[in-house]
Structures are given as structure tokens and as C-alpha cells.
Motif scaffolding. Structure first.
Motif, PDB file in Angstrom:
ATOM      1  N   LEU A 259       0.829  -1.211   0.000  1.00  9.79           N
ATOM      2  CA  LEU A 259       0.000   0.000   0.000  1.00  9.79           C
ATOM      3  C   LEU A 259       0.863   1.261   0.000  1.00  9.79           C
ATOM      4  CD1 LEU A 259      -2.807  -1.068   2.514  1.00  9.79           C
ATOM      5  CD2 LEU A 259      -2.944  -0.951   0.012  1.00  9.79           C
ATOM      6  N   LEU A 260       2.010   1.188   0.664  1.00 10.83           N
ATOM      7  CA  LEU A 260       2.936   2.325   0.699  1.00 10.83           C
ATOM      8  C   LEU A 260       3.372   2.704  -0.712  1.00 10.83           C
ATOM      9  CD1 LEU A 260       4.527   4.065   2.847  1.00 10.83           C
ATOM     10  CD2 LEU A 260       6.401   2.433   2.562  1.00 10.83           C
ATOM     11  N   HIS A 261       3.514   1.696  -1.577  1.00 16.90           N
ATOM     12  CA  HIS A 261       4.004   1.933  -2.935  1.00 16.90           C
ATOM     13  C   HIS A 261       2.894   1.965  -3.985  1.00 16.90           C
ATOM     14  CE1 HIS A 261       7.822   0.586  -0.983  1.00 16.90           C
ATOM     15  NE2 HIS A 261       8.298   1.547  -1.738  1.00 16.90           N
ATOM     16  N   SER A 262       1.629   1.839  -3.542  1.00 19.61           N
ATOM     17  CA  SER A 262       0.540   1.855  -4.530  1.00 19.61           C
ATOM     18  C   SER A 262      -0.586   2.824  -4.180  1.00 19.61           C
ATOM     19  CB  SER A 262      -0.054   0.449  -4.693  1.00 19.61           C
ATOM     20  OG  SER A 262      -0.627  -0.009  -3.480  1.00 19.61           O
ATOM     21  N   ALA A 263      -0.765   3.128  -2.890  1.00 19.62           N
ATOM     22  CA  ALA A 263      -1.927   3.933  -2.501  1.00 19.62           C
ATOM     23  C   ALA A 263      -1.579   5.061  -1.539  1.00 19.62           C
ATOM     24  CB  ALA A 263      -2.979   3.018  -1.858  1.00 19.62           C
ATOM     25  N   HIS A 264      -0.290   5.368  -1.406  1.00 18.43           N
ATOM     26  CA  HIS A 264       0.153   6.383  -0.444  1.00 18.43           C
ATOM     27  C   HIS A 264       0.760   7.575  -1.175  1.00 18.43           C
ATOM     28  CE1 HIS A 264       2.071   8.210   3.046  1.00 18.43           C
ATOM     29  NE2 HIS A 264       3.239   8.143   2.427  1.00 18.43           N
ATOM     30  N   ASP A 265       0.409   8.773  -0.735  1.00 17.73           N
ATOM     31  CA  ASP A 265       1.003   9.996  -1.267  1.00 17.73           C
ATOM     32  C   ASP A 265       2.321  10.233  -0.529  1.00 17.73           C
ATOM     33  OD1 ASP A 265       1.794  12.514  -1.974  1.00 17.73           O
ATOM     34  OD2 ASP A 265      -0.065  13.526  -1.395  1.00 17.73           O
ATOM     35  N   PRO A 266       3.460  10.177  -1.234  1.00 21.92           N
ATOM     36  CA  PRO A 266       4.753  10.323  -0.555  1.00 21.92           C
ATOM     37  C   PRO A 266       4.911  11.637   0.210  1.00 21.92           C
ATOM     38  CG  PRO A 266       5.059   9.519  -2.794  1.00 21.92           C
ATOM     39  CD  PRO A 266       3.621   9.915  -2.675  1.00 21.92           C
ATOM     40  N   ALA A 267       4.108  12.637  -0.143  1.00 21.79           N
ATOM     41  CA  ALA A 267       4.206  13.919   0.562  1.00 21.79           C
ATOM     42  C   ALA A 267       3.588  13.844   1.956  1.00 21.79           C
ATOM     43  CB  ALA A 267       3.522  15.013  -0.254  1.00 21.79           C
ATOM     44  N   GLN A 268       2.789  12.807   2.200  1.00 25.33           N
ATOM     45  CA  GLN A 268       2.103  12.665   3.484  1.00 25.33           C
ATOM     46  C   GLN A 268       2.902  11.767   4.438  1.00 25.33           C
ATOM     47  OE1 GLN A 268      -0.735  14.488   4.000  1.00 25.33           O
ATOM     48  NE2 GLN A 268      -0.234  15.254   1.939  1.00 25.33           N
ATOM     49  N   ASP A 269       2.626  11.914   5.728  1.00 17.81           N
ATOM     50  CA  ASP A 269       3.249  11.068   6.744  1.00 17.81           C
ATOM     51  C   ASP A 269       2.831   9.615   6.500  1.00 17.81           C
ATOM     52  OD1 ASP A 269       4.373   9.973   8.999  1.00 17.81           O
ATOM     53  OD2 ASP A 269       3.000  10.925  10.419  1.00 17.81           O
TER      54      ASP A 269
END
Length: 677
Positions: free
Chosen positions: A555-565
């Protein structure tokens, strides 16, 4: 002569020094650049062997020399070596990135007549064409330039992440009193006392966060206060929650930067997210397929995990007087419950697993099943505790390996297999090059001249890494890009390693690898039966923990905005799948080296995915074992030929079906882990 420039022998690890790195890398990069220029000239034939004879020979030399430096950086870290490594890293990364995206080389590969290639070469060519696209070969202008910058920055950030993790682990020390270490095994106490004495603190015990110390403290120390100190230090390593003096090793910003660069890379390549990029060369078809697989497995495991936790809480309340168990209490409670339920302790078992005897037993099962002989051999090594071996069949050399078993300062934690060189019918000399591997673990050393004692988990780890080694060394493929583990889909690469773990639970195998450290007596059958009964102890909890890591990664690499915590995502994943709550200050992602410094980004699920394959493959041995449990040599030969020898020369599913005659199913895994319906 610079030892990194010697290719007529195995790496001269005992002669390599940091000052050798710049000269060697300069020379080898220059040679590789020249080779690239030669094969991309218009007049050079678009022919597989011709390109390999010039370019692959040059890049293999660069790869071997850099591999030796990289290996030493992992097992013998020093300030000087780290500086030399980091100085060379950007240039090495830049070359490989540029090579993988070179338009002229891409065109040369496109122009090759695939019909003239043999089966192995065709698979290698197919992989190469895919990798050119993933390497940015279709990009141009500013996009191409930016792609190269991203690769260089990612390499530097991942290296810094790894350094911070190592430094944070090495920097911690807690000097415990005699009263505090009550309950800790004597061999661990002895080592800790000697370490404190060496630091000028006689009468104390120096405790560290390295596994041979940390784990037994968490399992056996009677002091909950001590366990809390150790647990907090361990789960806050390299984070903003660490002790003030250790916050210089905080990986928070590095994680954010790595995730942002990966997302940007994916978009440059035309994908929505990095998980999609990661899965292109894997068995799994999409991030959604992976998350569905993980959530299905979580749903099956959760009832078992909930029962595991309820049992722990009840035992803690009724027998240990712990009414509100905290996370740092759970390993201690687990060990006490296991001792009570199955009437044995890990420490009792450990006395029978002396390192030399375990190694002899491992070699025996490998020699029997795979028709080989393993002998001690000679090669330069980087530490006196490292051993070197050769594998032969009918007197012919098949492969060789280094074994580095012990934990020490300056050595990265964990266990791994790495290649020194691959099997290759060399296009320059025509000679068959045999494979060489590194097998690295982090076990405790022996005490007072006694042999090292391994826990059963240590034994399983050794078998696991040896499984990787066998995949690399027993290959019969002669095209180096698809021999051994090269070219194998990442989510299938754990099949041979996890497969080997099963033998650690077979009486017919264990009989040959145990000898009590004091009496020499073999492991009693009664004790083995207790171990077997406890095999799936808390398998529900353990399965959910692996799924938690895997789902977070995907999910970190598919559904997460890297700008967010990223911590709220971890909290959401834990809420969905975990049954044990973690403290708000826990920061496990900050040392999650597999995905931030180890090649498993959007790929940690591979362990569970491959477990399905390995459990089903091992079921073939269960189905054909003799009445006394002895594994079938015929099944061993089929497994060797279908899986190990085929390497990456064909899709992993084809190799699996060649062995089992069908596609894998989940039943064997659930049965092995005591979670079948």
C-alpha cells in the motif's frame, strides 16, 4: 597489483583495502565504457555472443569488483571503507543506469535475430528487452536525464538508510546489573559480562540490540523494566522517537525522499505508482492481486491469531501475575507459555545444536538428496571466522561458497545469500565458469572455547540461506543472465530457501545434526516430539505479523502519497490485520531495510507468496517419504532438475508445474502452519 583488478582467482578479500577502491573502479569503468562504445558502433554485429564477448565480459569484471567492495561494506564496515564506497557509489550507479537505458545498445538488442538464439539466450534476451524499458531506454530529453538522476539519488539514500540502521544498532549499549539480568541464559550473560569488562565496567552486563543478545533478553529476562528499555530502544532505532543522542540516525526524511523518487520514477515510465513497476518482472499480476492474496490469508489466519493472543493473556494473568501485558512482555510470556504447554525450553534445545554438528547434518541431507559432495576448500577471507567450501558431483566442481556465520560489530544484521559470480559458458575463453556464493548469518559465537550453540530458529535460518545458495550453485544453465537465481521472478526466489526450512522438522534429518554440547548425546526423540508439537505455536500471530509488513509495503508503494506522513498508513494496516496493538512511539518502518535498502520495495509479499509454492513443493516429499520419514532421493532429483537446475531460464510457474504437474494451491501452507479448516 590492485587486488580488485585480479580476475584470475577468487576475490582477494584479505588484501583488499579502502585505498584500492578508487583506482580499481576508475579502471573498470573506463574498460566498461570502452566496451559499450565498441558494441554500439554501427559496424559491430547485432549478434548475442559477439556483444557478450566484449560488453558482458567487461561489465562482469566491474560487477565482481564492486560486488567485493559492497560485500565488505556489509560484513566489515569501517570509516575508511564506508568513505571509499560512498565516493564510488554515484559513479557506479550512473554507469549501470546509463547502460540500462542506452538507446544504441537497445537498438542493437532489437536488431538481434532471436531465432538464432538457444532457449536460455532467448529468455535472457526477453528479460533484457523488458529491463531496457524499465531502465528508461524509451525516455528522451529531460525525462531521460531526470530518470538517471533519480537512480543515483535513490542509491545514495538507500545506502544512508542502511548506514543509519547499522550505526543506530551498534551505538546502543545498556549496562545491566546482576539483578536485572536474572533469567537470561548463562551463555548470553557470559558474553555480555565480558563485553562490559572490556568497556571498563566490571560487574555489569553489556546488552546490545544485536539479535544474539536482544532476543534472549526479551524471551527470558524476568525484569519487565529491562525488557521495556530494550524493546523501546529496538523499535525506535533510526527514528525521531529514539533517545536524543541517537536521533542523528533518524531515517524519517530518507524514507519520504525514497518514496517520492520511486513515485516520480514510476510516472516517468508511464505507470500510476511504483508498485506497478515493481511487479512487471514478478509472478503477481498487479498490486490489487497482491493485496487480495494478503487479505485473504489474513482473514484465514486472524481467528488463529486471536486465539493465540487470548491464550497468552490468560496464561499471563493466571500464572505470571501480569494482568495487562505490554508489547515488551509478549516474548517473555510466549516463552513461559511454550515451556508450560510443551514442557521444554528453547535453551534446553539449544544445547543440542552445536554449529559444527548442524553444518554436518545440513551437508548430509544436501549431499543425499541432490547427489553432491561438499568439502572444505581454500580461499582468502575477510575474517578468521569465515569458512570456504566446494560442491562436487562425481569429482567435478559444481560451485563454491563462503560461510560467515557470526554476529560482530561492523557487520550488517540479518542473514542473506549473495552471489560472487554466476555459472557462465564464457564467451571470451569458451571455459565453463562455476558459480560462487556468499552465505551470511548473525549467530552468537561459542563461549569459553566451546562450539557455538544455535537455537532451532538459527538452524532454520541456516537452512533457508543454504536453499538460496543451492538455487545459485546447482544451476545447470550456462547463460549467466538466467543461471541460478538470475532472472528468477522475485516472488519465486524464496521458494528454494523456504523449501529447505522444512527439513529442520524431520526426525530423519535432525538425528544427524544434534550433539549435546557437554555429553555429546543426540537430541532425544521425546524432546523432538515436544518441539514438533510446538511447531505451530502462535503461527496465527506470526502470519499476521508478516502480512502486516507485506500489506504496509504494497500500500505504501501503490496507494500512499509520498508527501504525506506514512505512519497513519501503518496504523490503518495494523487496525485492519493486527491483533496485537503497538505503542504509538513504535517506528518499525525506520529500520525496514528490506524495502528501503534491500530490493524488496513493493515485494515483501514475496515471502508469503513463495511460501505457498515452497509448502506445496515440499508436500511432494511428504507424499513420497519412506515409512521412517526419510526423504525420497528420486523426488530430490526431480526437484533439483525442475527447480534448482533450471534457474531463471524459464518462468517460475513453468518450473513449478514441471515438478508438481499442476499449479500451486494454498492447502499445504495452511496445513503446515496448523491453520487448515
Amino acid at each position: 597489483m590492485n587486488p580488485l583488478l585480479r580476475f584470475d582467482t577468487l576475490p582477494l578479500f584479505d588484501q583488499i583495502h579502502p585505498e584500492h577502491v578508487p583506482e580499481a573502479i576508475d579502471a573498470l569503468l573506463e574498460q566498461a565504457e570502452g566496451a559499450l562504445a565498441t558494441v554500439t558502433a554501427d559496424s559491430f554485429p547485432a549478434e548475442w555472443t559477439a556483444v557478450a564477448r566484449v560488453l558482458d565480459v567487461a561489465t562482469e569484471k566491474l560487477g565482481m569488483a564492486w560486488g567485493a567492495v559492497n560485500h565488505l561494506n556489509s560484513v566489515a564496515d569501517s570509516t575508511e571503507l564506508r568513505a571509499a564506497y560512498n565516493a564510488a557509489l554515484p559513479r557506479v550507479t550512473e554507469f549501470w543506469t546509463r547502460l540500462g537505458a542506452d538507446e544504441r545498445l537497445y537498438a542493437k538488442y532489437k536488431a538481434m535475430d532471436v531465432g538464432q538464439l538457444n532457449t536460455e539466450q532467448r529468455q535472457a534476451h526477453k528479460n533484457a528487452m523488458r529491463n531496457f524499458v524499465l531502465g528508461g531506454a524509451d525516455l528522451s530529453g529531460t525525462a531521460r536525464t531526470r530518470f538517471a538522476e533519480i537512480q543515483e539519488k535513490q542509491a545514495a539514500l538507500s545506502q544512508k538508510f542502511s548506514e543509519n540502521t547499522l550505526d543506530a544498532t551498534d551505538a546502543f549499549a545498556y549496562y545491566a546489573s546482576e539483578a536485572e539480568v536474572d533469567g537470561i541464559p548463562e551463555d548470553v550473560k557470559h558474553t555480555a559480562q565480558a563485553a562490559a569488562q572490556a568497556d571498563g565496567k566490571p560487574g555489569y552486563f553489556k546488552l546490545s540490540l544485536k539479535m544474539p543478545c536482544y532476543l534472549p533478553v526479551m524471551q527470558f529476562a524476568k525484569s519487565s523494566a529491562l525488557r521495556e528499555i530494550m524493546y523501546r530502544a529496538y523499535v525506535t532505532r533510526s527514528s525521531d522517537q529514539a533517545a536524543p543522542e541517537s536521533r542523528k540516525f533518524d531515517n524519517s526524511a530518507l524514507i519520504r525522499d525514497i518514496l517520492a523518487l520511486r513515485q516520480e520514477e514510476a510516472q516517468l515510465l508511464g505507470y500510476d505508482n511504483f508498485a506497478q513497476v515493481s511487479l512487471v518482472p514478478k509472478m503477481a499480476q498487479s498490486p490489487e492481486a497482491v493485496t487480495t492474496f494478503l487479505r485473504d490469508l489474513a482473514a484465514r489466519a486472524k481467528p488463529f491469531a486471536e486465539k493465540d493472543l487470548a491464550d497468552l493473556r490468560a496464561f499471563a494473568r493466571d500464572h505470571l501475575g501480569i494482568s495487562d501485558p505490554q508489547p515488551w512482555d509478549l516474548p517473555f510470556i510466549s516463552e513461559k507459555l511454550k515451556e508450560a504447554r510443551y514442557a521444554f525450553s528453547e535453551q534446553e534445545v539449544k544445547q543440542y545444536f552445536t554449529a559444527p554438528k548442524v553444518l554436518a547434518g545440513l551437508f548430509k541431507i544436501v549431499e543425499t538428496l541432490f547427489d553432491v559432495a561438499i568439502h572444505p576448500d581454500q580461499a582468502p577471507v575477510w575474517n578468521p571466522g569465515v569458512h570456504f567450501y566446494r560442491i562436487e558431483r562425481a569429482g567435478q566442481l559444481i560451485g563454491q561458497f563462503y560461510l560467515d556465520p557470526s554476529a560482530r560489530t561492523g557487520k550488517r544484521g540479518g542473514a542473506w545469500m549473495d552471489d560472487v559470480r554466476g555459472r557462465w559458458q564464457r564467451p571470451d575463453t569458451g571455459a565453463l565458469q562455476t558459480p560462487v556464493a556468499h552465505l551470511v548469518c548473525n549467530f552468537a559465537d561459542g563461549v569459553d572455547g566451546r562450539p557455538a550453540l544455535l537455537t532451532h530458529d538459527d538452524v532454520t535460518t541456516l537452512f533457508h540461506e543454504f536453499g538460496h545458495g543451492l538455487h545459485h550453485m546447482l544451476t545447470q544453465v550456462s547463460e549467466h543472465d538466467v543461471s541460478g537465481i538470475s532472472g528468477v521472478e522475485w516472488d519465486a526466489v524464496e521458494l528454494p530457501s523456504q523449501f529447505m526450512e522444512n527439513f529442520c522438522w524431520e526426525w530423519s534429518v535432525l538425528q544427524h545434526m544434534t550433539s549435546h554440547v557437554e555429553t555429546g548425546a543426540p537430541l532425544p526423540r521425546e524432546l523432538f516430539d515436544k518441539m514438533l508439537a510446538a511447531r505451530n505455536f502462535q503461527s496465527g500471530l506470526q502470519t499476521l505479523r508478516q502480512i502486516e509488513f507485506s500489506l504496509f509495503d504494497m500500500l505504501l508503494h501503490s496507494a500512499h502519497d509520498p508527501a504525506q506522513d506514512f505512519m497513519p498508513l501503518l496504523a490503518a494496516v495494523r487496525k485492519e490485520v493486527a491483533v496485537v496493538s503497538s505503542p504509538a512511539w513504535s517506528r518499525t518502518p525506520h529500520t525496514f531495510s528490506h524495502i528501503f535498502a534491500g530490493g524488496y520495495a513493493a515485494g515483501y509479499y514475496s515471502y508469503k507468496w513463495a511460501e505457498v509454492l515452497s509448502a506445496d513443493a515440499y508436500a511432494a516429499f511428504e507424499e513420497t517419504a519412506a515409512a521412517d520419514g526419510t526423504p525420497s532421493v528420486e523426488t530430490g532429483a526431480r526437484y533439483r532438475q525442475s527447480i534448482l537446475e533450471a534457474g531463471g531460464s524459464r518462468p517460475a510457474m513453468e518450473s513449478f508445474k514441471a515438478f508438481r504437474g499442476r499449479e500451486p494451491n494454498l492447502d499445504a501452507l495452511l496445513r503446515h502452519q496448523g491453520m487448515s479448516a
